[in-house]
Design a protein around this motif. Structure first.
Motif, PDB file in Angstrom:
ATOM      1  N   HIS A 168     -19.311 112.862 -42.591  1.00 52.70           N
ATOM      2  CA  HIS A 168     -18.984 113.361 -41.414  1.00 52.70           C
ATOM      3  C   HIS A 168     -19.238 114.923 -41.428  1.00 52.70           C
ATOM      4  O   HIS A 168     -18.156 115.637 -41.717  1.00 52.70           O
ATOM      5  CB  HIS A 168     -17.590 112.873 -40.933  1.00 52.70           C
ATOM      6  N   TYR A 169     -20.515 115.454 -41.105  1.00 50.90           N
ATOM      7  CA  TYR A 169     -20.735 116.838 -41.436  1.00 50.90           C
ATOM      8  C   TYR A 169     -19.860 117.698 -40.112  1.00 50.90           C
ATOM      9  O   TYR A 169     -19.795 117.389 -39.300  1.00 50.90           O
ATOM     10  CB  TYR A 169     -22.059 116.945 -41.009  1.00 50.90           C
ATOM     11  N   ALA A 170     -19.087 118.665 -40.932  1.00 52.37           N
ATOM     12  CA  ALA A 170     -18.327 119.504 -40.195  1.00 52.37           C
ATOM     13  C   ALA A 170     -17.325 119.122 -39.423  1.00 52.37           C
ATOM     14  O   ALA A 170     -16.653 119.704 -38.632  1.00 52.37           O
ATOM     15  CB  ALA A 170     -19.059 120.371 -39.033  1.00 52.37           C
ATOM     16  N   GLY A 171     -16.739 117.915 -40.020  1.00 51.22           N
ATOM     17  CA  GLY A 171     -15.581 117.180 -39.368  1.00 51.22           C
ATOM     18  C   GLY A 171     -16.162 116.308 -37.958  1.00 51.22           C
ATOM     19  O   GLY A 171     -15.201 116.166 -37.431  1.00 51.22           O
ATOM     20  N   VAL A 172     -17.338 116.342 -37.449  1.00 54.99           N
ATOM     21  CA  VAL A 172     -17.907 115.767 -36.412  1.00 54.99           C
ATOM     22  C   VAL A 172     -18.142 114.440 -36.996  1.00 54.99           C
ATOM     23  O   VAL A 172     -19.134 114.137 -38.103  1.00 54.99           O
ATOM     24  CB  VAL A 172     -19.056 116.575 -35.944  1.00 54.99           C
ATOM     25  N   ALA A 173     -17.670 113.249 -36.320  1.00 59.45           N
ATOM     26  CA  ALA A 173     -17.851 112.073 -36.788  1.00 59.45           C
ATOM     27  C   ALA A 173     -19.593 111.501 -36.511  1.00 59.45           C
ATOM     28  O   ALA A 173     -20.373 111.726 -35.983  1.00 59.45           O
ATOM     29  CB  ALA A 173     -17.226 110.795 -35.975  1.00 59.45           C
ATOM     30  N   CYS A 174     -19.885 110.525 -37.522  1.00 58.32           N
ATOM     31  CA  CYS A 174     -20.907 109.879 -37.338  1.00 58.32           C
ATOM     32  C   CYS A 174     -21.001 108.767 -36.342  1.00 58.32           C
ATOM     33  O   CYS A 174     -19.839 108.583 -35.917  1.00 58.32           O
ATOM     34  CB  CYS A 174     -21.184 109.217 -38.854  1.00 58.32           C
ATOM     35  N   GLU A 175     -21.935 108.059 -35.887  1.00 59.84           N
ATOM     36  CA  GLU A 175     -21.875 107.195 -35.019  1.00 59.84           C
ATOM     37  C   GLU A 175     -21.530 105.684 -35.571  1.00 59.84           C
ATOM     38  O   GLU A 175     -22.206 104.773 -36.042  1.00 59.84           O
ATOM     39  CB  GLU A 175     -23.057 107.079 -34.285  1.00 59.84           C
ATOM     40  N   MET A 176     -20.096 105.735 -35.763  1.00 62.80           N
ATOM     41  CA  MET A 176     -19.499 104.723 -36.620  1.00 62.80           C
ATOM     42  C   MET A 176     -19.775 103.267 -36.068  1.00 62.80           C
ATOM     43  O   MET A 176     -20.162 102.265 -36.753  1.00 62.80           O
ATOM     44  CB  MET A 176     -18.065 104.827 -36.936  1.00 62.80           C
ATOM     45  N   ASP A 177     -19.676 103.196 -34.929  1.00 65.52           N
ATOM     46  CA  ASP A 177     -19.703 101.998 -34.203  1.00 65.52           C
ATOM     47  C   ASP A 177     -21.266 101.033 -34.704  1.00 65.52           C
ATOM     48  O   ASP A 177     -21.216 100.072 -35.066  1.00 65.52           O
ATOM     49  CB  ASP A 177     -19.749 101.858 -32.603  1.00 65.52           C
ATOM     50  N   GLU A 178     -22.250 101.934 -34.363  1.00 64.40           N
ATOM     51  CA  GLU A 178     -23.424 101.117 -34.724  1.00 64.40           C
ATOM     52  C   GLU A 178     -23.658 101.127 -36.187  1.00 64.40           C
ATOM     53  O   GLU A 178     -24.292 100.026 -36.804  1.00 64.40           O
ATOM     54  CB  GLU A 178     -24.555 102.521 -34.410  1.00 64.40           C
ATOM     55  N   LEU A 179     -23.082 102.050 -37.109  1.00 64.83           N
ATOM     56  CA  LEU A 179     -23.246 101.965 -38.449  1.00 64.83           C
ATOM     57  C   LEU A 179     -22.407 100.484 -38.983  1.00 64.83           C
ATOM     58  O   LEU A 179     -23.078  99.928 -39.735  1.00 64.83           O
ATOM     59  CB  LEU A 179     -22.657 103.280 -39.243  1.00 64.83           C
ATOM     60  N   ARG A 214     -10.138 107.302 -33.520  1.00 68.74           N
ATOM     61  CA  ARG A 214      -9.666 106.600 -34.897  1.00 68.74           C
ATOM     62  C   ARG A 214      -9.991 107.720 -35.891  1.00 68.74           C
ATOM     63  O   ARG A 214     -10.788 108.272 -35.782  1.00 68.74           O
ATOM     64  CB  ARG A 214     -10.512 105.426 -35.151  1.00 68.74           C
ATOM     65  N   ALA A 215      -8.976 107.928 -36.891  1.00 70.71           N
ATOM     66  CA  ALA A 215      -8.978 108.876 -38.034  1.00 70.71           C
ATOM     67  C   ALA A 215     -10.280 108.516 -38.787  1.00 70.71           C
ATOM     68  O   ALA A 215     -10.596 107.422 -38.978  1.00 70.71           O
ATOM     69  CB  ALA A 215      -7.857 108.750 -38.577  1.00 70.71           C
ATOM     70  N   LEU A 216     -11.083 109.525 -38.851  1.00 71.56           N
ATOM     71  CA  LEU A 216     -12.288 109.459 -39.752  1.00 71.56           C
ATOM     72  C   LEU A 216     -11.587 109.042 -41.256  1.00 71.56           C
ATOM     73  O   LEU A 216     -10.693 109.474 -41.785  1.00 71.56           O
ATOM     74  CB  LEU A 216     -13.023 110.968 -39.901  1.00 71.56           C
ATOM     75  N   GLY A 217     -12.517 108.337 -41.784  1.00 71.15           N
ATOM     76  CA  GLY A 217     -12.159 107.920 -43.305  1.00 71.15           C
ATOM     77  C   GLY A 217     -11.481 106.509 -43.083  1.00 71.15           C
ATOM     78  O   GLY A 217     -11.206 105.802 -44.087  1.00 71.15           O
ATOM     79  N   SER A 218     -11.097 106.085 -41.899  1.00 73.30           N
ATOM     80  CA  SER A 218     -10.207 104.870 -41.839  1.00 73.30           C
ATOM     81  C   SER A 218     -10.849 104.016 -41.189  1.00 73.30           C
ATOM     82  O   SER A 218     -10.660 102.631 -40.776  1.00 73.30           O
ATOM     83  CB  SER A 218      -8.981 104.998 -40.751  1.00 73.30           C
ATOM     84  N   ILE A 219     -12.251 103.887 -41.154  1.00 67.17           N
ATOM     85  CA  ILE A 219     -13.133 103.363 -40.136  1.00 67.17           C
ATOM     86  C   ILE A 219     -13.911 102.216 -41.061  1.00 67.17           C
ATOM     87  O   ILE A 219     -14.135 100.867 -40.706  1.00 67.17           O
ATOM     88  CB  ILE A 219     -13.910 103.881 -39.261  1.00 67.17           C
TER      89      ILE A 219
END
Ligand SMILES: *Cc1c(COP(=O)(O)O)cnc(C)c1O
Length: 381
Positions: free
Chosen positions: A131-142, A168-173
């Motif tokens: 998650h670069y710069a604290g901006v989330a990746c597209e987690m649903d798709e991944l 949802r908190a990053l790192g918890s997905i």
């Protein structure tokens, strides 16, 4: 008289750090997993909703734990961006794993989820979004791709403390997540990190790996009457002094984030003009992502020599910096990993990216000086 230096980063103390360290010392508990570590664990679990949070001595250590937990074997492939810190890859290479570098999205500079499926082979074990710069990746798709192919997901959320994706908190997905509390991050303990374990069945295993491969954690809880060597592990836990320092920081994590967001917003509003003039591109934060203002970067337009800009800023005592040398172009990245597909966006963005000074409490006048210096530097192209 020359103006004061404007440093790129300034570690911030919230006030209670040294008091908590003294408390830990007089409580006579200096090894790991004492009261302060417990308080940090509880805070992280409440904040992120993970099944179990475990402090580590760095995010690097947390990532190394994930490679052990996933039983990475020589030749196993791990899909990740090339545009990341070395630890993302190193953790898996230590177990004989092979990083497979996939290009990033042009907007968020995160792993491009649309390119991941094509990189999967029978040897693929895991996907590691960063998650670069604290901006989330597209987690649903991944996560959907991972489920379809039976792969694990490890989030490198080193920069993502206090950020969310669709609430949802990053790192918890993913299955596992890794946080960093290095002094260059938002919430700090000098060196420090945490592993977030998101599946309850994995919790005991994580505790064993973190405690030298023993069931010592269960012994301390009175669940077993002696502790023994159970499997391969190492010492991944920090001492109590680090945890005490971190505890003071976590208690102020929201105010730290709010303060940084105000600085970030200041840059973002002020730089709209230079973006309209075509001199740079500002960061993109998708609607469904709440970021934590870990970083303010700009992508300089082609034709602008970044080194000249950095030099001109330095002449004004403004210390801006670039960022990663893509791993696929580094000596170790070429030896231990491989690319899948074009690295065009990675190469282009990494050469054009410039990070501006951003720290807790940055005065408006200081930010104004950075903006003035940047405007002046770009006006001469
Ligand atoms: C900072 C960082 C790390 C390493 O964190 P440490 O706590 O210094 O080990 C790993 N990955 C990313 C993306 C980072 O930004």
């Amino acid at each position: 008289m020359s103006p004061d230096k404007i440093y790129f980063n300034r570690p911030h103390m919230t006030g209670k750090e040294l008091y908590y360290i003294a408390e830990a010392k007089f409580g006579n508990m200096l090894a790991g997993d004492g009261q302060f570590t417990k308080r940090c664990h509880q805070w992280l679990e409440a904040q992120t909703g993970c099944a179990r949070a475990l402090l580590t001595h760095s995010c690097t250590a947390a990532l190394e734990m994930t490679a052990l937990m996933l039983d990475i074997q020589p030749g196993d492939e791990i899909i990740m961006p090339s545009y990341t810190f070395v630890s993302t890859a190193n953790a898996f290479v230590l177990r004989g794993g092979v990083p497979v570098f996939v290009d990033i999205r042009a907007d968020t500079l995160n792993l491009d989820e649309r390119l991941v499926e094509a990189a999967i082979t029978p040897r693929t074990k895991a996907i590691v979004p960063v998650h670069y710069a604290g901006v989330a990746c597209e987690m649903d798709e991944l996560m959907a791709i991972a489920r379809k192919h039976g792969l694990h997901v490890v989030e490198d959320a080193a920069q993502g403390v206090m950020s969310t994706y669709k609430g949802r908190a990053l790192g918890s997905i993913g299955d596992l997540g890794a946080y960093s509390f290095h002094e260059t991050k938002n919430v700090i303990s000098g060196e420090g990190g945490a592993l977030l374990v998101n599946t309850p069945e994995q919790v005991l295993r994580a505790e064993v790996i973190r405690e030298k491969g023993t069931d010592r954690s269960r012994f301390f809880r009175g669940e077993v009457d002696k502790y023994t060597w159970q499997e391969v592990g190492s010492s991944f836990l920090p001492g109590e002094l680090i945890a005490a320092f971190l505890c003071a920081q976590l208690e102020e994590a929201q105010s730290i984030t709010d303060n940084r967001l105000a600085v970030w917003d200041g840059y973002h509003a002020a730089l709209a003009g230079l973006e309209r003039q075509g001199l740079l591109r500002r960061p993109v934060v998708p609607q469904h992502c709440q970021h934590n203002a870990h970083m303010y970067y700009v992508l300089l337009a082609p034709g602008i020599d970044r080194q000249v800009v950095l030099d001109r800023l330095k002449q004004q005592e403004v210390y801006a910096v670039f960022h990663y040398v893509p791993l696929h172009s580094s000596p170790a990245g070429q030896r231990y990993g491989r690319t899948h597909g074009s690295m065009e966006v990675t190469d282009y963005s990494s050469e054009r990216l410039l990070r501006l000074p951003l720290w807790w409490g940055m005065p408006k006048a200081t930010q104004q000086r950075v903006l003035q210096a940047l405007g002046d530097a770009l006006a001469r192209f």
